[in-house]
Design a protein around this motif. Structure first.
Motif, PDB file in Angstrom:
ATOM      1  N   CYS A 178       0.819  -1.230   0.000  1.00 49.68           N
ATOM      2  CA  CYS A 178       0.000   0.000   0.000  1.00 49.68           C
ATOM      3  C   CYS A 178       0.846   1.269   0.000  1.00 49.68           C
ATOM      4  O   CYS A 178       0.559   2.217   0.725  1.00 49.68           O
ATOM      5  N   ILE A 179       1.891   1.313  -0.822  1.00 47.97           N
ATOM      6  CA  ILE A 179       2.802   2.450  -0.743  1.00 47.97           C
ATOM      7  C   ILE A 179       2.150   3.767  -1.169  1.00 47.97           C
ATOM      8  O   ILE A 179       2.597   4.832  -0.780  1.00 47.97           O
ATOM      9  N   MET A 180       1.082   3.686  -2.000  1.00 53.60           N
ATOM     10  CA  MET A 180       0.436   4.933  -2.416  1.00 53.60           C
ATOM     11  C   MET A 180      -1.084   4.834  -2.336  1.00 53.60           C
ATOM     12  O   MET A 180      -1.797   5.457  -3.111  1.00 53.60           O
ATOM     13  N   ILE A 181      -1.571   4.081  -1.367  1.00 54.10           N
ATOM     14  CA  ILE A 181      -3.012   3.977  -1.185  1.00 54.10           C
ATOM     15  C   ILE A 181      -3.598   5.362  -0.909  1.00 54.10           C
ATOM     16  O   ILE A 181      -2.997   6.173  -0.208  1.00 54.10           O
ATOM     17  N   GLU A 197      -5.903  -2.486  -1.401  1.00 54.73           N
ATOM     18  CA  GLU A 197      -5.577  -2.566   0.027  1.00 54.73           C
ATOM     19  C   GLU A 197      -4.914  -3.871   0.424  1.00 54.73           C
ATOM     20  O   GLU A 197      -4.075  -3.894   1.320  1.00 54.73           O
ATOM     21  N   TYR A 198      -5.252  -4.986  -0.277  1.00 53.14           N
ATOM     22  CA  TYR A 198      -4.797  -6.293   0.208  1.00 53.14           C
ATOM     23  C   TYR A 198      -3.915  -7.069  -0.755  1.00 53.14           C
ATOM     24  O   TYR A 198      -3.357  -8.088  -0.386  1.00 53.14           O
ATOM     25  N   GLU A 199      -3.776  -6.626  -1.997  1.00 52.71           N
ATOM     26  CA  GLU A 199      -3.010  -7.403  -2.956  1.00 52.71           C
ATOM     27  C   GLU A 199      -1.925  -6.573  -3.624  1.00 52.71           C
ATOM     28  O   GLU A 199      -1.655  -6.707  -4.812  1.00 52.71           O
ATOM     29  N   SER A 200      -1.275  -5.715  -2.861  1.00 51.72           N
ATOM     30  CA  SER A 200      -0.288  -4.797  -3.426  1.00 51.72           C
ATOM     31  C   SER A 200       0.849  -5.521  -4.127  1.00 51.72           C
ATOM     32  O   SER A 200       1.237  -5.169  -5.237  1.00 51.72           O
ATOM     33  N   GLU A 201       1.400  -6.528  -3.474  1.00 53.86           N
ATOM     34  CA  GLU A 201       2.571  -7.194  -4.038  1.00 53.86           C
ATOM     35  C   GLU A 201       2.234  -7.927  -5.327  1.00 53.86           C
ATOM     36  O   GLU A 201       3.020  -7.945  -6.270  1.00 53.86           O
ATOM     37  N   GLU A 202       1.041  -8.542  -5.394  1.00 48.87           N
ATOM     38  CA  GLU A 202       0.690  -9.369  -6.539  1.00 48.87           C
ATOM     39  C   GLU A 202       0.179  -8.551  -7.720  1.00 48.87           C
ATOM     40  O   GLU A 202       0.389  -8.925  -8.881  1.00 48.87           O
ATOM     41  N   THR A 203      -0.519  -7.447  -7.465  1.00 47.61           N
ATOM     42  CA  THR A 203      -1.177  -6.724  -8.557  1.00 47.61           C
ATOM     43  C   THR A 203      -0.740  -5.277  -8.693  1.00 47.61           C
ATOM     44  O   THR A 203      -0.341  -4.837  -9.764  1.00 47.61           O
ATOM     45  N   ILE A 204      -0.809  -4.535  -7.609  1.00 50.04           N
ATOM     46  CA  ILE A 204      -0.580  -3.086  -7.677  1.00 50.04           C
ATOM     47  C   ILE A 204       0.883  -2.763  -7.963  1.00 50.04           C
ATOM     48  O   ILE A 204       1.188  -1.931  -8.829  1.00 50.04           O
TER      49      ILE A 204
END
Length: 284
Positions: A178-181, A197-204
Motif C-alpha cells: 500500500c505504498i500509495m493507497i 488494500e490487500y493485494e499490493s505485491e501481486e497486482t498493484i
C-alpha cells in the motif's frame, strides 16, 4: 535552529544536529493537535486555540518554542554530509511545502515526514537507498522520482497523498504494501478497492512499475526516465509529430507533464519543440 528566507519560504537548513531532531518528549504532548491542523491557518490564534482546545498540563516555554518552530518551517534544505533522516524527525511540520535533499542522504526512516500536510515538492538524493514505513504518509506530493540507487520503499511510504499523479520507480526497487493507497494515481486505475488494500505485491506493485510499458507510450517512458535524453525524446517526437506530447497514458498523464515535474532534468517541452520545428524548416 538555523532559519533564513529562501525563495520566499522560511527555510530550515538541516545539518543533522541533535537540536534539529524530533523531540519525542515535547511532541508527545502535541501530536493529537496535528491531526486537525489542515482546518486552520498558521497564526498565533490557531496556536492559542489548540492550547485551549487541547489543554496541556504544565505547558512549558520549551514546548511552546518547539511547537512554533514546527509551524515555522516552510522549506527544508538538507545539507551535504547528512546521510540519514531519523525516525519522526519532521513529523507534523504542517507548513512544510518543499524539501531538497543533499545527495549524501541514503536513508529516510519511518514517519520522517508524516503529517506534513502541505508538503508538495521533494527532490530526493541521487544516492538514496531506503524509504521507511509511512515516511511521506499524509503529505500533498504531486510527483515522485525515485533514483536507481533506491533498494527498498516500505509500507505506506507515500500513502494518502491525494494529489499524487506521477510516480517513477526503478524496476529493481522492492516495494512494500500500500505504498500509495489513497492517491489520485490509483484512483485512475481499474483496480478494485480490495485489490489496492490487500493485494499490493501481486497486482498493484507490478502495475506501478509498468504503467507505461506498452510501445504506444514510448514517449512517456523517455520523459519520465531518471535522466531523460534529449536525443531519444526528439527522435520519437520527430517520428510521431508534436501531437504525441498531449497523448495521455492509462492514468491520464501526458508526456509533457513528466518533463515539467521531473526535478532531475533540464529538458523542456519548448526546447524539444524548437528543435522539431527547426528540423522541418532546415532539413539536413
Amino acid at each position: 535552529m538555523r532559519f533564513a528566507r529562501v525563495d520566499g519560504l522560511m527555510t530550515l537548513f538541516y545539518d543533522g544536529s541533535a537540536d534539529q531532531v524530533y523531540n519525542q518528549l515535547l511532541a508527545s504532548q502535541l501530536d493529537h493537535a496535528f491531526m486537525y491542523y489542515q482546518d486552520y491557518e498558521n497564526d498565533e490564534a490557531f496556536l492559542e486555540e489548540c492550547v485551549f482546545k487541547y489543554p496541556i498540563e504544565r505547558m512549558t516555554e520549551a514546548v511552546l518554542k518547539y511547537w512554533r518552530n514546527l509551524f515555522k518551517i516552510e522549506q527544508l534544505i538538507i545539507l551535504e554530509g547528512v546521510t540519514e533522516i531519523p525516525e519522526n524527525t519532521f513529523f507534523g511540520c504542517v507548513n512544510l511545502k518543499r524539501v531538497i535533499f543533499a545527495n549524501t542522504v541514503r536513508r529516510i526512516e519511518k514517519c520522517a515526514f508524516m503529517y506534513c500536510y502541505r508538503l508538495a515538492c521533494i527532490k530526493l538524493s541521487t544516492a538514496l537507498e531506503y524509504i521507511g514505513v509511512c515516511a511521506f504518509d499524509s503529505c500533498d506530493i504531486y510527483s515522485v522520482y525515485i533514483p536507481p540507487s533506491c533498494r527498498e520503499i516500505c509500507d505506506h511510504s507515500f500513502a494518502w497523498n491525494f494529489d499524487l499523479e506521477i510516480f517513477h520507480v526503478p524496476q529493481q526497487t522492492l516495494l512494500g504494501e500500500c505504498i500509495m493507497i489513497g492517491s489520485s494515481l490509483l484512483s485512475h486505475s481499474s483496480f478494485e478497492e480490495y485489490e489496492i488494500e490487500y493485494e499490493s505485491e501481486e497486482t498493484i506493485n507490478p502495475w506501478i512499475k509498468n504503467i507505461n510499458d506498452e510501445e504506444e507510450y514510448a514517449l512517456h517512458r523517455a520523459c519520465l526516465s531518471y535522466h531523460p535524453l534529449k536525443e531519444i525524446i526528439f527522435a520519437i517526437v520527430n517520428e510521431k509529430g508534436l501531437g504525441c506530447f498531449t497523448e495521455k497514458n492509462d492514468v491520464g498523464i501526458s508526456p509533457s507533464e513528466y518533463l515539467k515535474e521531473n526535478p532531475y532534468t533540464e529538458l523542456t517541452e519548448k526546447e524539444i519543440i524548437h528543435d522539431y520545428i527547426m528540423s522541418k524548416m532546415c532539413p539536413v
